[in-house]
Design an enzyme around this catalytic site. Structure first.
Site, PDB file in Angstrom:
ATOM      1  N   SER A 289       0.818  -1.210   0.000  1.00  0.00           N
ATOM      2  CA  SER A 289       0.000   0.000   0.000  1.00  0.00           C
ATOM      3  C   SER A 289       0.855   1.265   0.000  1.00  0.00           C
ATOM      4  O   SER A 289       1.534   1.567  -0.972  1.00  0.00           O
ATOM      5  CB  SER A 289      -0.955  -0.049   1.194  1.00  0.00           C
ATOM      6  OG  SER A 289      -1.932   0.953   1.120  1.00  0.00           O
ATOM      7  N   ASP A 300      10.118   5.577 -10.324  1.00  0.00           N
ATOM      8  CA  ASP A 300       9.744   6.237 -11.576  1.00  0.00           C
ATOM      9  C   ASP A 300      10.497   7.539 -11.803  1.00  0.00           C
ATOM     10  O   ASP A 300      10.705   7.960 -12.940  1.00  0.00           O
ATOM     11  CB  ASP A 300       8.237   6.492 -11.596  1.00  0.00           C
ATOM     12  CG  ASP A 300       7.435   5.228 -11.876  1.00  0.00           C
ATOM     13  OD1 ASP A 300       8.061   4.155 -12.008  1.00  0.00           O
ATOM     14  OD2 ASP A 300       6.201   5.309 -11.961  1.00  0.00           O
ATOM     15  N   LYS A 314      -0.770  -4.189  -3.214  1.00  0.00           N
ATOM     16  CA  LYS A 314      -2.066  -3.618  -2.846  1.00  0.00           C
ATOM     17  C   LYS A 314      -2.127  -2.195  -3.396  1.00  0.00           C
ATOM     18  O   LYS A 314      -1.586  -1.274  -2.829  1.00  0.00           O
ATOM     19  CB  LYS A 314      -2.261  -3.600  -1.329  1.00  0.00           C
ATOM     20  CG  LYS A 314      -3.613  -3.019  -0.911  1.00  0.00           C
ATOM     21  CD  LYS A 314      -3.739  -2.915   0.597  1.00  0.00           C
ATOM     22  CE  LYS A 314      -5.070  -2.307   0.981  1.00  0.00           C
ATOM     23  NZ  LYS A 314      -5.200  -0.885   0.562  1.00  0.00           N
TER      24      LYS A 314
END
Length: 425
Positions: A289, A300, A314
């Site tokens: 999460s 990224d 998740k």
């Protein structure tokens, strides 16, 4: 003939007026299932073998409806709702474990560090087969949470099937007050800081920034080993603000529900205090999460090298909605996406370097012969200021940490090499 035509016209008008209008058909489609529910409720209320109140029947019906949606949507009774608020504030009573229903099986997402569950050896991926002798096969998530939590000093007996074992074991765990310190730090070498986030609660970002700034006051911060292993997640806003401390511009994460216009972007505010510090981030199957949001943002934006194992996966966002009677519902309302637009739901985030954790053997000592400058004959003595006892204890703690954790050892070596690797690129 004219009279006949008038009769036909009147009959047609009567037929048209009697036919259900489109809005009536829609209303009927909406309320027909509710009429069926009301009929079943009435039948159960009057004919079931035991006397059950209407409130209990309706509560159970709501539970069933929500928990059929996905493993994370659920009904919260007034007590459950209160416990949920306490858990996100950073203190509650229990064993310190994050659980989920995966394919109908009660599964450990992650034990929280330094809690009874963690000390009892529970691990990400373990199955909880029984709670105090009661099978968990048909239990709801909130029922499981309620049974596992309890007063400090009381015991709960869990029947656990570890993910790599074939035989379940019974584990007795004594409940305690779970006061979660979400940020821990330790100097590994001069200038290199180990930063551990155990979960994302209300004060995680402020605690992390305090630790980093305190270290920076008296040291040059050359690199960070950011440890998100076994971090079960927490508050989305805290995940975004943690990432914001290391990323100077661009999107950090965005969430989107079934309505594309509901998209919400979380952007870097442009005042990241640690945007130039080299980072190696540790992840594993217990990273879930909110910790995956941070890992995904750092990856990224090419702000960190990810080391370890694939994360839990998740990628959904739950909204806690309070009800008028003090209860609430936890409803999955959106999916979150990394800055590159990738959803990690049920996929997880892969590390840049796959490097599994190897626990130290209890029976074997590390007999590797390591030669340092101080071991050489006629080595030059350090005539600088002697370290305080406090500094020596910190060094000892760092050495033990490095000796017992192969992933931290590798991460320290990598974070020291990152500036050189960037120059080569």
């Amino acid at each position: 003939m004219r009279k006949t035509l008038w009769m036909i016209a009147i009959i047609c008008l009567l037929v048209i007026s009697a036919a259900p209008q489109p809005t009536e058909a829609v209303d009927d489609a909406r309320f027909k299932p509710l009429r069926r529910f009301s009929q079943v409720l009435d039948l159960v209320e009057h004919n079931y073998v035991k006397d059950i109140s209407r409130k209990e029947l309706v509560d159970d019906a709501v539970k069933g409806m929500l928990e059929q949606l996905d493993p994370h949507s659920t009904f919260l009774s007034a007590d459950d709702f209160k416990e949920m608020q306490e858990a996100t504030s950073g203190a509650f009573s229990g064993i310190g474990i994050e659980i989920s229903l995966e394919k109908g099986r009660l599964t450990v997402i992650s034990p929280i560090e330094d809690t009874p569950a963690y000390k009892a050896g529970l691990q990400s991926g373990d199955l909880i087969l029984e709670i105090d002798g009661t099978p968990t096969q048909s239990i709801t998530l909130m029922e499981a949470v309620s049974k596992i939590r309890g007063k400090r000093g009381t015991d709960v007996i869990l029947t656990i099937l570890h993910k790599d074992d074939n035989k379940p074991v019974k584990v007795t765990i004594t409940r305690d007050s779970i006061k979660i310190k979400s940020v821990k730090n330790q100097e590994l070498e001069k200038g290199y800081l180990y930063l551990r986030l155990t979960r994302f609660s209300e004060n995680t970002t402020s605690e992390m920034l305090k630790a980093l700034n305190n270290y920076k006051k008296s040291n040059e911060l050359k690199g960070i080993v950011l440890d998100l292993r076994n971090n079960p997640g927490g508050l989305l806003t805290q995940a975004a603000s943690v990432a914001d401390a290391f990323i100077d511009k661009g999107i950090l994460v965005y969430i989107e529900g079934r309505d594309k216009n509901s998209r919400k972007d979380f952007m870097a505010e442009g005042n990241a205090g640690f945007a130039d510090v080299p980072i190696v981030t540790l992840i594993n199957a217990g990273s879930a999460s909110a910790s995956e949001i941070v890992a995904g943002a750092l990856k990224d934006h090419n702000r960190a090298l990810l080391v370890g194992e694939r994360t839990f996966g998740k990628g959904s966002v739950q909204t806690i909605i309070p009800m008028a009677d003090g209860s609430g519902i936890k409803l999955t309302t959106a999916l979150y996406y990394t800055p590159s637009g990738r959803s990690i739901q049920a996929e997880g985030i892969d590390p840049d370097i796959i490097y599994p954790f190897i626990p130290p053997s209890k029976d074997e000592k590390d007999d590797r012969f390591i030669v340092r400058e101080q071991d050489l004959s006629r080595h030059l003595e350090n005539n600088g200021d002697k370290k305080s006892d406090k500094d020596s204890k910190q060094d000892d703690k760092a050495l033990k940490m490095l000796e017992r954790d192969n992933q931290i050892r590798l991460s320290l070596q990598l974070v020291k090499q990152l500036p050189r690797l960037k120059e080569i690129k």
